[in-house]
Design an enzyme around this catalytic site. Structure first.
Site, PDB file in Angstrom:
ATOM      1  CE  LYS A 278      -3.932  -1.837   2.650  1.00  0.00           C
ATOM      2  NZ  LYS A 278      -4.976  -1.610   1.656  1.00  0.00           N
ATOM      3  NE  ARG A 352     -10.880  -9.904  -1.837  1.00  0.00           N
ATOM      4  CZ  ARG A 352     -11.330  -9.048  -2.745  1.00  0.00           C
ATOM      5  NH1 ARG A 352     -11.685  -9.488  -3.940  1.00  0.00           N
ATOM      6  NH2 ARG A 352     -11.401  -7.757  -2.479  1.00  0.00           N
TER       7      ARG A 352
HETATM    8  N1  BES Z   1      -8.005  -3.738   4.404  1.00  0.00           N
HETATM    9  C1  BES Z   1      -8.250  -3.370   3.065  1.00  0.00           C
HETATM   10  C2  BES Z   1      -9.590  -2.652   2.858  1.00  0.00           C
HETATM   11  C3  BES Z   1      -9.739  -1.325   3.545  1.00  0.00           C
HETATM   12  C4  BES Z   1      -9.466  -0.152   2.863  1.00  0.00           C
HETATM   13  C5  BES Z   1     -10.216  -1.243   4.828  1.00  0.00           C
HETATM   14  C6  BES Z   1      -9.632   1.060   3.482  1.00  0.00           C
HETATM   15  C7  BES Z   1     -10.388  -0.023   5.449  1.00  0.00           C
HETATM   16  C8  BES Z   1     -10.098   1.122   4.772  1.00  0.00           C
HETATM   17  C9  BES Z   1      -8.247  -4.599   2.155  1.00  0.00           C
HETATM   18  O1  BES Z   1      -7.440  -5.641   2.557  1.00  0.00           O
HETATM   19  C10 BES Z   1      -7.750  -4.149   0.819  1.00  0.00           C
HETATM   20  O2  BES Z   1      -6.652  -3.678   0.751  1.00  0.00           O
HETATM   21  N2  BES Z   1      -8.575  -4.318  -0.201  1.00  0.00           N
HETATM   22  C11 BES Z   1      -8.233  -3.916  -1.521  1.00  0.00           C
HETATM   23  C12 BES Z   1      -8.770  -4.955  -2.465  1.00  0.00           C
HETATM   24  C13 BES Z   1      -8.303  -4.783  -3.880  1.00  0.00           C
HETATM   25  C14 BES Z   1      -6.825  -5.067  -3.996  1.00  0.00           C
HETATM   26  C15 BES Z   1      -9.103  -5.715  -4.746  1.00  0.00           C
HETATM   27  C16 BES Z   1      -8.882  -2.560  -1.801  1.00  0.00           C
HETATM   28  O3  BES Z   1      -9.998  -2.343  -1.362  1.00  0.00           O
HETATM   29  O4  BES Z   1      -8.232  -1.729  -2.410  1.00  0.00           O
HETATM   30 ZN    ZN Z   2      -5.428  -5.482   1.951  1.00  0.00          ZN
END
Ligand code: BES
Ligand code: ZN
Ligand code: ZN
Length: 499
Positions: A278, A352
């Site tokens: 990230k 997931r």
């Molecule tokens: N933990 C994150 C989702 C999240 C984002 C929670 C902001 C709280 C605040 C999750 O693991 C994630 O990074 N999801 C990705 C999925 C994508 C790579 C398909 C996302 O939402 O960008």
């Molecule tokens: Zn994530």
């Protein structure tokens, strides 16, 4: 937690740091609404209020020096907005106005709350809100700063029902709910160097013991047991961290259970994204990526403390998503418990994967219904904003969750699982891929999860935004961990119990 008692006394006569009184909007201007407050004092405040610019609008908090007729040091006016058509106030408005006032009084020792409640259920809402507002997370502060932020110590709630048995029961329920919400917030607020899968598992045992949740058993599967048991989601996500994954089962089994419910929670104690790392900005908020598991833990504890006649097992899917030398790569294929293979296209879609293991485990154990709760997608926030959670799944379960949320005062909104999005999750090499097309990302994640629950009635709660308040405090909601989901899941369990 704050020490709370009900009182039938005239609240103006009680010596305290503050007296909280409700105000509301009427066609004639601002009105004072406060149980047990003598009429002359009500009139006095009503005459004064407009001159001070007090309107009675929701979220309005005004602190004034108390006059000679009030024994408390200060008078806090908290706005309730307009009355409902039947003349009462929405219960969530009662929670919010009580909580906002109590929160504004952090650092005070004793507070008297006088708000309108026409029955014990409304009184319960006032008590709940006051307790939710009496929260601060000061673990890492020095003594002086901690004292300044300390939540109100003693709360007295003025009510005409002070001696009724139903009022006593409502207070007890509110205290159990508040302990669960506070416990969830505490876990979310804990720094990720202190909260990792193994310490979370310990915290689960401690919570069960310290909160006196009778009939609750905690079982922990460690990294070796997970690998041996074929839990490839938890193992794959956890392998980039020096601190291995855990699957914690928290089972409450009352003697006469009318129904058997599984709650599966995402417990990523920190989400760096892994190799699909990230951006640095705001990554600290990813300590909250375990909020689903925290809510599950405390919901099971609360269900036990309430003695609900429903068997509930929580599955806490705990891992740290780090880009270590042994981390999983985009392109890896892992097998979830039960054998279904997943191609990892993005290691940041880790929630997931751990949830899939948790869901399969829950289905194996046999339940009438499965709820899962997760800070799963940024797409939830794009679709619904920071304060409204998404719920999707089997139509009836999804609608029951939405109804429970409405009853308890949490904001959830039903979302579809459109079949055409399954197309995007097709993998060239495995049974399924862990990311689909970008549009409708919350729904695609829901469809991914659905493929692991078989025929079991199920709903998925995406609390990505609402679980963690990155902005300022509002109502009874503090900055940081919010405790979102606990009340809805408990409401769902209560409705299954016929409570
Ligand atoms: N933990 C994150 C989702 C999240 C984002 C929670 C902001 C709280 C605040 C999750 O693991 C994630 O990074 N999801 C990705 C999925 C994508 C790579 C398909 C996302 O939402 O960008
Ligand atoms: Zn994530
Ligand atoms: Zn995540």
């Amino acid at each position: 937690m704050a020490d709370l008692t009900l009182t039938a006394k005239n609240p103006a006569r009680i010596a305290a740091d503050a007296l909280v009184v409700g105000t509301c909007l009427t066609s004639d201007g601002v009105a004072v609404v406060a149980d047990q407050l003598p009429a002359p004092l009500v009139e006095q405040i009503e005459t004064l209020a407009p001159r001070l610019g007090v309107t009675g609008a929701r979220q309005e908090i005004r602190t004034l020096p108390a006059g000679p007729d009030v024994a408390a040091d200060v008078l806090v006016l908290t706005g309730l907005g307009e009355r409902e058509p039947d003349g009462t106030f929405d219960r969530e408005v009662l929670r919010e106005s009580a909580g906002a006032a109590v929160r504004s009084l952090a650092g005070s020792a004793s507070v008297v709350v006088a708000l309108p409640a026409v029955d014990e259920a409304e009184l319960g809402a006032v008590v709940e809100g006051a307790l939710y507002g009496a929260y601060a997370y000061t673990t890492y502060r020095d003594a002086k700063a901690a004292a300044k932020q300390a939540p109100v110590g003693t709360l007295q709630v003025a009510t005409t029902f002070a001696r009724s048995a139903a009022a006593k029961a409502a207070v007890e329920r509110a205290e159990i709910l508040a302990a669960a919400v506070h416990g969830t917030r505490d876990l979310v607020n804990t720094a990720p160097n202190d909260l990792y899968p193994a310490s979370f598992a310990d915290a689960a045992k401690t919570a069960v013991k310290e909160l006196g949740a009778k009939g609750v058993k905690v079982t922990v599967l460690d990294d070796k047991q997970l690998a041996a048991g074929g839990y490839g989601g938890l193992t794959g996500v956890g392998q980039g961290s020096a601190r291995g994954p855990r699957l914690v089962k928290v089972a409450y089994t009352p003697a006469k259970a009318t129904s058997k419910v599984a709650l599966v929670g995402k417990g990523i104690t920190f989400d760096t994204g892994g190799i699909s790392i990230k951006p640095a900005a705001g990554m600290d908020a990813m300590k909250s990526d375990m909020a689903g598991a925290a809510a599950v833990l405390h919901t099971v504890v609360a269900a036990a403390r309430l003695g609900l006649p429903v068997a509930v097992t929580g599955y806490l899917c705990l891992a740290e998503n780090m880009p270590g030398g042994n981390a999983q790569r985009p392109g890896d294929v892992v097998a979830i418990r039960g054998g279904k293979t997943v191609e990892i296209l993005n290691t940041d879609a880790e929630g997931r994967l751990v949830m899939a293991d948790g869901l399969v485990s829950a289905v194996e154990d046999g339940h009438d219904v499965v709820l899962d709760i997760a800070t799963l997608t940024g797409a939830q926030m794009v679709a619904l904003g920071r304060r409204v959670s998404g719920v999707m799944g089997s139509d009836d379960v999804r609608d029951q969750v939405k109804a429970a949320a409405d009853t308890v005062g949490e904001q959830f909104w039903p979302m579809p699982l459109p079949d055409e999005l399954a197309e995007g999750l097709k993998s060239k090499v495995a049974d399924i891929a862990n990311v689909g097309e970008r549009w409708g990302g919350m729904l695609a994640a829901g469809i991914f999860l659905r493929s692991f629950v078989g025929d079991t009635p199920w709903a998925h709660l995406d609390i990505a935004g609402p679980a963690f308040n990155e902005k300022g405090a509002y109502g009874y909601t503090p900055a940081g961990g919010t405790g979102t989901g606990v009340r809805t899941m408990l409401g769902f369990l209560e409705s299954r119990a016929g409570v």
